[in-house]
Design a protein around this motif. Sequence first.
Motif, PDB file in Angstrom:
ATOM      1  N   LEU A  49      20.378 -23.408   0.420  1.00  0.00           N
ATOM      2  CA  LEU A  49      21.127 -22.162   0.251  1.00  0.00           C
ATOM      3  C   LEU A  49      22.119 -21.910   1.382  1.00  0.00           C
ATOM      4  O   LEU A  49      22.833 -20.906   1.353  1.00  0.00           O
ATOM      5  CB  LEU A  49      20.153 -20.974   0.152  1.00  0.00           C
ATOM      6  CG  LEU A  49      19.199 -21.002  -1.039  1.00  0.00           C
ATOM      7  CD1 LEU A  49      18.246 -19.822  -0.964  1.00  0.00           C
ATOM      8  CD2 LEU A  49      19.969 -20.993  -2.345  1.00  0.00           C
ATOM      9  N   ASP A  50      22.185 -22.817   2.336  1.00  0.00           N
ATOM     10  CA  ASP A  50      23.039 -22.648   3.511  1.00  0.00           C
ATOM     11  C   ASP A  50      22.791 -21.305   4.186  1.00  0.00           C
ATOM     12  O   ASP A  50      23.708 -20.570   4.534  1.00  0.00           O
ATOM     13  CB  ASP A  50      24.527 -22.785   3.139  1.00  0.00           C
ATOM     14  CG  ASP A  50      24.899 -24.215   2.815  1.00  0.00           C
ATOM     15  OD1 ASP A  50      24.245 -25.120   3.358  1.00  0.00           O
ATOM     16  OD2 ASP A  50      25.832 -24.415   2.030  1.00  0.00           O
ATOM     17  N   TYR A  51      21.527 -20.975   4.377  1.00  0.00           N
ATOM     18  CA  TYR A  51      21.134 -19.723   4.999  1.00  0.00           C
ATOM     19  C   TYR A  51      20.527 -20.027   6.361  1.00  0.00           C
ATOM     20  O   TYR A  51      19.782 -20.977   6.526  1.00  0.00           O
ATOM     21  CB  TYR A  51      20.104 -18.994   4.132  1.00  0.00           C
ATOM     22  CG  TYR A  51      19.510 -17.777   4.802  1.00  0.00           C
ATOM     23  CD1 TYR A  51      20.225 -16.593   4.884  1.00  0.00           C
ATOM     24  CD2 TYR A  51      18.243 -17.833   5.358  1.00  0.00           C
ATOM     25  CE1 TYR A  51      19.687 -15.486   5.519  1.00  0.00           C
ATOM     26  CE2 TYR A  51      17.691 -16.736   5.979  1.00  0.00           C
ATOM     27  CZ  TYR A  51      18.420 -15.564   6.061  1.00  0.00           C
ATOM     28  OH  TYR A  51      17.880 -14.470   6.682  1.00  0.00           O
ATOM     29  N   ALA A  52      20.866 -19.197   7.341  1.00  0.00           N
ATOM     30  CA  ALA A  52      20.274 -19.362   8.663  1.00  0.00           C
ATOM     31  C   ALA A  52      20.057 -17.992   9.275  1.00  0.00           C
ATOM     32  O   ALA A  52      20.861 -17.078   9.098  1.00  0.00           O
ATOM     33  CB  ALA A  52      21.190 -20.180   9.552  1.00  0.00           C
ATOM     34  N   ASN A  53      18.980 -17.864   9.973  1.00  0.00           N
ATOM     35  CA  ASN A  53      18.680 -16.649  10.706  1.00  0.00           C
ATOM     36  C   ASN A  53      19.593 -16.621  11.945  1.00  0.00           C
ATOM     37  O   ASN A  53      19.850 -17.657  12.535  1.00  0.00           O
ATOM     38  CB  ASN A  53      17.211 -16.672  11.125  1.00  0.00           C
ATOM     39  CG  ASN A  53      16.723 -15.321  11.603  1.00  0.00           C
ATOM     40  OD1 ASN A  53      17.496 -14.536  12.134  1.00  0.00           O
ATOM     41  ND2 ASN A  53      15.452 -15.070  11.409  1.00  0.00           N
ATOM     42  N   PRO A  54      20.091 -15.482  12.347  1.00  0.00           N
ATOM     43  CA  PRO A  54      20.978 -15.435  13.513  1.00  0.00           C
ATOM     44  C   PRO A  54      20.330 -15.979  14.791  1.00  0.00           C
ATOM     45  O   PRO A  54      21.026 -16.430  15.688  1.00  0.00           O
ATOM     46  CB  PRO A  54      21.296 -13.945  13.659  1.00  0.00           C
ATOM     47  CG  PRO A  54      21.039 -13.355  12.330  1.00  0.00           C
ATOM     48  CD  PRO A  54      20.002 -14.171  11.676  1.00  0.00           C
ATOM     49  N   ARG A  55      19.016 -15.973  14.873  1.00  0.00           N
ATOM     50  CA  ARG A  55      18.341 -16.496  16.063  1.00  0.00           C
ATOM     51  C   ARG A  55      18.006 -17.982  15.951  1.00  0.00           C
ATOM     52  O   ARG A  55      17.424 -18.542  16.877  1.00  0.00           O
ATOM     53  CB  ARG A  55      17.064 -15.700  16.316  1.00  0.00           C
ATOM     54  CG  ARG A  55      17.362 -14.269  16.744  1.00  0.00           C
ATOM     55  CD  ARG A  55      16.090 -13.516  16.979  1.00  0.00           C
ATOM     56  NE  ARG A  55      15.521 -13.180  15.654  1.00  0.00           N
ATOM     57  CZ  ARG A  55      14.250 -12.900  15.432  1.00  0.00           C
ATOM     58  NH1 ARG A  55      13.394 -12.905  16.410  1.00  0.00           N
ATOM     59  NH2 ARG A  55      13.834 -12.605  14.220  1.00  0.00           N
ATOM     60  N   ASP A  56      18.346 -18.618  14.850  1.00  0.00           N
ATOM     61  CA  ASP A  56      18.053 -20.043  14.661  1.00  0.00           C
ATOM     62  C   ASP A  56      19.059 -20.907  15.410  1.00  0.00           C
ATOM     63  O   ASP A  56      20.231 -20.559  15.542  1.00  0.00           O
ATOM     64  CB  ASP A  56      18.103 -20.431  13.182  1.00  0.00           C
ATOM     65  CG  ASP A  56      16.891 -19.954  12.417  1.00  0.00           C
ATOM     66  OD1 ASP A  56      15.909 -19.552  13.061  1.00  0.00           O
ATOM     67  OD2 ASP A  56      16.946 -19.978  11.170  1.00  0.00           O
ATOM     68  N   LEU A  57      18.575 -22.031  15.864  1.00  0.00           N
ATOM     69  CA  LEU A  57      19.435 -23.049  16.458  1.00  0.00           C
ATOM     70  C   LEU A  57      19.752 -24.047  15.350  1.00  0.00           C
ATOM     71  O   LEU A  57      18.853 -24.630  14.750  1.00  0.00           O
ATOM     72  CB  LEU A  57      18.717 -23.750  17.612  1.00  0.00           C
ATOM     73  CG  LEU A  57      19.499 -24.875  18.295  1.00  0.00           C
ATOM     74  CD1 LEU A  57      20.759 -24.326  18.932  1.00  0.00           C
ATOM     75  CD2 LEU A  57      18.617 -25.555  19.320  1.00  0.00           C
ATOM     76  N   ILE A  58      21.016 -24.256  15.088  1.00  0.00           N
ATOM     77  CA  ILE A  58      21.438 -25.087  13.946  1.00  0.00           C
ATOM     78  C   ILE A  58      21.997 -26.393  14.452  1.00  0.00           C
ATOM     79  O   ILE A  58      22.835 -26.419  15.339  1.00  0.00           O
ATOM     80  CB  ILE A  58      22.481 -24.349  13.081  1.00  0.00           C
ATOM     81  CG1 ILE A  58      21.876 -23.074  12.528  1.00  0.00           C
ATOM     82  CG2 ILE A  58      22.981 -25.248  11.979  1.00  0.00           C
ATOM     83  CD1 ILE A  58      22.817 -22.244  11.746  1.00  0.00           C
ATOM     84  N   GLN A  59      21.531 -27.474  13.840  1.00  0.00           N
ATOM     85  CA  GLN A  59      22.014 -28.802  14.166  1.00  0.00           C
ATOM     86  C   GLN A  59      22.602 -29.371  12.890  1.00  0.00           C
ATOM     87  O   GLN A  59      21.902 -29.522  11.877  1.00  0.00           O
ATOM     88  CB  GLN A  59      20.871 -29.689  14.660  1.00  0.00           C
ATOM     89  CG  GLN A  59      21.298 -31.080  14.963  1.00  0.00           C
ATOM     90  CD  GLN A  59      20.130 -31.946  15.424  1.00  0.00           C
ATOM     91  OE1 GLN A  59      18.980 -31.512  15.378  1.00  0.00           O
ATOM     92  NE2 GLN A  59      20.420 -33.147  15.830  1.00  0.00           N
TER      93      GLN A  59
END
Length: 105
Positions: A90-100
Amino acid sequence: MVSRSRLISLLTGLALYAMAAMIVGYFGVNAYIGKYGLNARQELDQEIVALTSELERLKAERAEGEKRVALLRSSGIDPDMLDERVRYQLDYANPRDLIQIIRQK
């Protein structure tokens, strides 16, 4: 006459030895550098080693994939794995997540 026949027999003997030496040399050279010779065997051994290491790497990669698939089976869904797949699809990420970001070829 005697010297001529002796010369012919000597030359005939030398010719036979020379032909035998050439035949032995031909087979000797082919045993070393021919299609099935010693050099070809060394190259095949090197290729076997390279392909064996690649096979081991692919087996480990497959085992890792099977392990990840097993975590997504309906009999025992791992919540972390499910959350990861949902966020990825869903291309969803929590604002506190670290995305790689991993780019696939």
